[in-house]
Design an enzyme around this catalytic site. Structure first.
Site, PDB file in Angstrom:
ATOM      1  N   PRO A  19       0.815  -1.222   0.000  1.00 22.93           N
ATOM      2  CA  PRO A  19       0.000   0.000   0.000  1.00 22.93           C
ATOM      3  C   PRO A  19       0.845   1.268   0.000  1.00 22.93           C
ATOM      4  O   PRO A  19       2.023   1.259   0.330  1.00 22.93           O
ATOM      5  CB  PRO A  19      -0.799  -0.113   1.305  1.00 22.93           C
ATOM      6  CG  PRO A  19       0.089  -0.913   2.205  1.00 22.93           C
ATOM      7  CD  PRO A  19       0.807  -1.890   1.304  1.00 22.93           C
ATOM      8  N   CYS A  20       0.198   2.379  -0.369  1.00 25.69           N
ATOM      9  CA  CYS A  20       0.805   3.706  -0.259  1.00 25.69           C
ATOM     10  C   CYS A  20       0.739   4.133   1.203  1.00 25.69           C
ATOM     11  O   CYS A  20      -0.230   3.798   1.871  1.00 25.69           O
ATOM     12  CB  CYS A  20       0.044   4.726  -1.109  1.00 25.69           C
ATOM     13  SG  CYS A  20       0.268   4.494  -2.877  1.00 25.69           S
ATOM     14  N   PRO A  21       1.700   4.829   1.746  1.00 25.03           N
ATOM     15  CA  PRO A  21       2.922   5.300   1.107  1.00 25.03           C
ATOM     16  C   PRO A  21       4.104   4.349   1.278  1.00 25.03           C
ATOM     17  O   PRO A  21       5.234   4.706   0.972  1.00 25.03           O
ATOM     18  CB  PRO A  21       3.184   6.625   1.820  1.00 25.03           C
ATOM     19  CG  PRO A  21       2.739   6.348   3.223  1.00 25.03           C
ATOM     20  CD  PRO A  21       1.535   5.418   3.067  1.00 25.03           C
ATOM     21  N   ILE A  22       3.852   3.132   1.769  1.00 26.61           N
ATOM     22  CA  ILE A  22       4.954   2.201   2.031  1.00 26.61           C
ATOM     23  C   ILE A  22       5.721   1.889   0.747  1.00 26.61           C
ATOM     24  O   ILE A  22       6.949   1.797   0.760  1.00 26.61           O
ATOM     25  CB  ILE A  22       4.436   0.916   2.712  1.00 26.61           C
ATOM     26  CG1 ILE A  22       3.874   1.265   4.098  1.00 26.61           C
ATOM     27  CG2 ILE A  22       5.535  -0.133   2.824  1.00 26.61           C
ATOM     28  CD1 ILE A  22       3.103   0.143   4.756  1.00 26.61           C
ATOM     29  N   ASN A  23       5.011   1.760  -0.385  1.00 23.70           N
ATOM     30  CA  ASN A  23       5.697   1.453  -1.644  1.00 23.70           C
ATOM     31  C   ASN A  23       6.633   2.600  -2.050  1.00 23.70           C
ATOM     32  O   ASN A  23       7.730   2.354  -2.536  1.00 23.70           O
ATOM     33  CB  ASN A  23       4.709   1.094  -2.760  1.00 23.70           C
ATOM     34  CG  ASN A  23       3.543   2.038  -2.845  1.00 23.70           C
ATOM     35  OD1 ASN A  23       3.598   3.175  -2.383  1.00 23.70           O
ATOM     36  ND2 ASN A  23       2.465   1.579  -3.429  1.00 23.70           N
TER      37      ASN A  23
END
Length: 83
Positions: A19-23
């Site tokens: 998921p964003c913002p992990i990517n």
């Protein structure tokens, strides 16, 4: 961004399902570990990841060279700037 990446990627990351913002954070951390001028290939999901990550990387000073639509996911080619 319709031209293919100019060279073979120096590293590759599969961030599908992330998921964003992990990517974005993982991509940025990987780029920081690479040598200036090297190319990173990143696989991203459609929707928010492909809408947010390239723009965030550009704002952070990285060069998005190409985005390849593989229908089920996207391949982002991003280069760490030279010093």
């Amino acid at each position: 961004m319709s031209q293919p990446a100019t060279s073979t990627p120096d590293a590759q990351m599969d961030l599908r399902g992330t998921p964003c913002p992990i990517n974005f954070v993982r991509t940025k951390l990987r780029l920081q570990q690479m040598e200036p001028g090297q190319l990173l290939e990143v696989w991203l999901d459609p929707g928010e990841p492909i809408e947010q990550v390239p723009e965030s990387l550009t704002v952070a000073g990285y060069t998005v060279e190409d985005i390849d639509d593989r229908s089920e996911f996207f391949v982002l080619y991003v280069r760490r700037p030279r010093a």
